[in-house]
Design an enzyme around this catalytic site. Sequence first.
Site, PDB file in Angstrom:
ATOM      1  N   LYS A 230       5.079   7.302  20.882  1.00 22.99           N
ATOM      2  CA  LYS A 230       5.747   7.826  19.686  1.00 22.99           C
ATOM      3  C   LYS A 230       5.502   9.324  19.521  1.00 22.99           C
ATOM      4  CE  LYS A 230       5.345   3.523  16.969  1.00 22.99           C
ATOM      5  NZ  LYS A 230       4.563   2.888  15.872  1.00 22.99           N
TER       6      LYS A 230
ATOM      7  N   CYS B 214       2.993   8.176  11.226  1.00 24.75           N
ATOM      8  CA  CYS B 214       2.076   8.957  10.393  1.00 24.75           C
ATOM      9  C   CYS B 214       1.427  10.107  11.163  1.00 24.75           C
ATOM     10  CB  CYS B 214       1.009   8.048   9.796  1.00 24.75           C
ATOM     11  SG  CYS B 214       0.393   6.793  10.938  1.00 24.75           S
TER      12      CYS B 214
ATOM     13  N   ARG C  94      13.782   3.885  13.614  1.00 27.20           N
ATOM     14  CA  ARG C  94      13.499   5.307  13.842  1.00 27.20           C
ATOM     15  C   ARG C  94      14.268   5.930  14.999  1.00 27.20           C
ATOM     16  NH1 ARG C  94       7.147   5.146  13.555  1.00 27.20           N
ATOM     17  NH2 ARG C  94       6.997   4.817  11.313  1.00 27.20           N
TER      18      ARG C  94
ATOM     19  N   MET D 202       0.817  -1.215   0.000  1.00 30.85           N
ATOM     20  CA  MET D 202       0.000   0.000   0.000  1.00 30.85           C
ATOM     21  C   MET D 202       0.858   1.275   0.000  1.00 30.85           C
ATOM     22  SD  MET D 202      -3.383   0.679   2.227  1.00 30.85           S
ATOM     23  CE  MET D 202      -2.621   0.531   3.839  1.00 30.85           C
TER      24      MET D 202
ATOM     25  N   GLN E 232      -7.841   8.205  14.247  1.00 31.92           N
ATOM     26  CA  GLN E 232      -6.958   7.605  13.254  1.00 31.92           C
ATOM     27  C   GLN E 232      -7.671   6.638  12.313  1.00 31.92           C
ATOM     28  OE1 GLN E 232      -3.408   7.702  16.431  1.00 31.92           O
ATOM     29  NE2 GLN E 232      -2.875   6.495  14.628  1.00 31.92           N
TER      30      GLN E 232
ATOM     31  N   HIS F  26      -5.980  10.597   8.945  1.00 29.00           N
ATOM     32  CA  HIS F  26      -5.913  10.774  10.392  1.00 29.00           C
ATOM     33  C   HIS F  26      -6.326  12.211  10.734  1.00 29.00           C
ATOM     34  CE1 HIS F  26      -4.069   6.973  10.781  1.00 29.00           C
ATOM     35  NE2 HIS F  26      -2.807   7.311  10.927  1.00 29.00           N
TER      36      HIS F  26
END
Length: 371
Positions: free
Chosen positions: A244, A135, A102, A11, A162, A275
């Site tokens: 996060k 995101c 990350r 995706m 979300q 979102h």
Amino acid sequence: MKVGFVGWRGMVGSVLMQRMKEENDFAHIPEAFFFTTSNVGGAAPDFGQAAKTLLDANDVAELAKMDIIVTCQGGDYTKSVFQPLRDSGWNGYWVDAASSLRMKDDAIIVLDPVNRNVIDNGLKNGVKNYIGGNCTVSLMLMALGGLFQNDLVEWATSMTYQAASGAGAKNMRELISGMGAIHAKVADELADPSSAILDIDRKVSDFLRSEDYPKANFGVPLAGSLIPWIDVDLGNGQSKEEWKGGVETNKILGRSDNPTVIDGLCVRIGSMRCHSQALTLKLKKDLPVSEIEAILAGANDWVKVIPNEKEASIHELTPAKVTGTLSVPVGRIRKLEMGGEYISAFTVGDQLLWGAAEPLRRVLRIVLGSL
């Protein structure tokens, strides 16, 4: 420069390929190669590159021939391939949508409209790992970056709404299946204007609680409901998605040593791929709303300040309006009753574009020296 793409069919990868095509990015890539985990030797997609055959995404020797690797193959792939590739002596650029790397010290979270200076310093100092952010964090910073970049935020809390896409393609399908199944249960009653709404509601409620409701992926109903928890439980009452929000925001801004406090709750709703977030911010000074709006609007080319009026808000600040676009509107900006430094904001953004593919597309161009 040889650039290898892994996970280009999924995706996020598909959205990345589409955006690269739209922006003619392949013209800036001297040699593009496509890798696969399932169809080695098959035909590669045609983006005008010379290499027409799919290469093995698990072959470290083949990967090591690349100068840049762009992967949207997911965290498990990164965990299995990244370290062996580095251990083999490979010193190329690793550009990754997954979260695995990350928070590593030798990685930069990329969101160039917000942290181009951090990216440029990284390139100067030999940093080779450039990772897409969470995101929700990326979309918040695209909308509110002006306040953070000007060091105006004392603390912020984000309550999220979300989309299903954040959980994956199967989850998006399940959301639609749930919507359809609910409708099918009461289609006859809906078609009859004399049927009682409380009877319809009872049938819907019973179905939501039944074993027949499609919930193999989410585990609980989403259509007609919501899910007040996203990602794993950290054991302290916080979900990983909520954690996060603070750590990644500060890392993107290059202020992990002197962090701005950010926390909140993350909630899954029945939106497909946008979102939304409701934010409360305490600013370091009491600024007029007009000045706050000007700071936000001037931060980048994609943020759009929506006037805090009913008609503008209900038409411009919704997933239905924003989905599939690079626009990141922010509105509902007003002073709160707590005092002059306290403001509210509401923002919406496409989880697959600025939330995932677009920062990778742009950092690839930056590494190639063409942005």
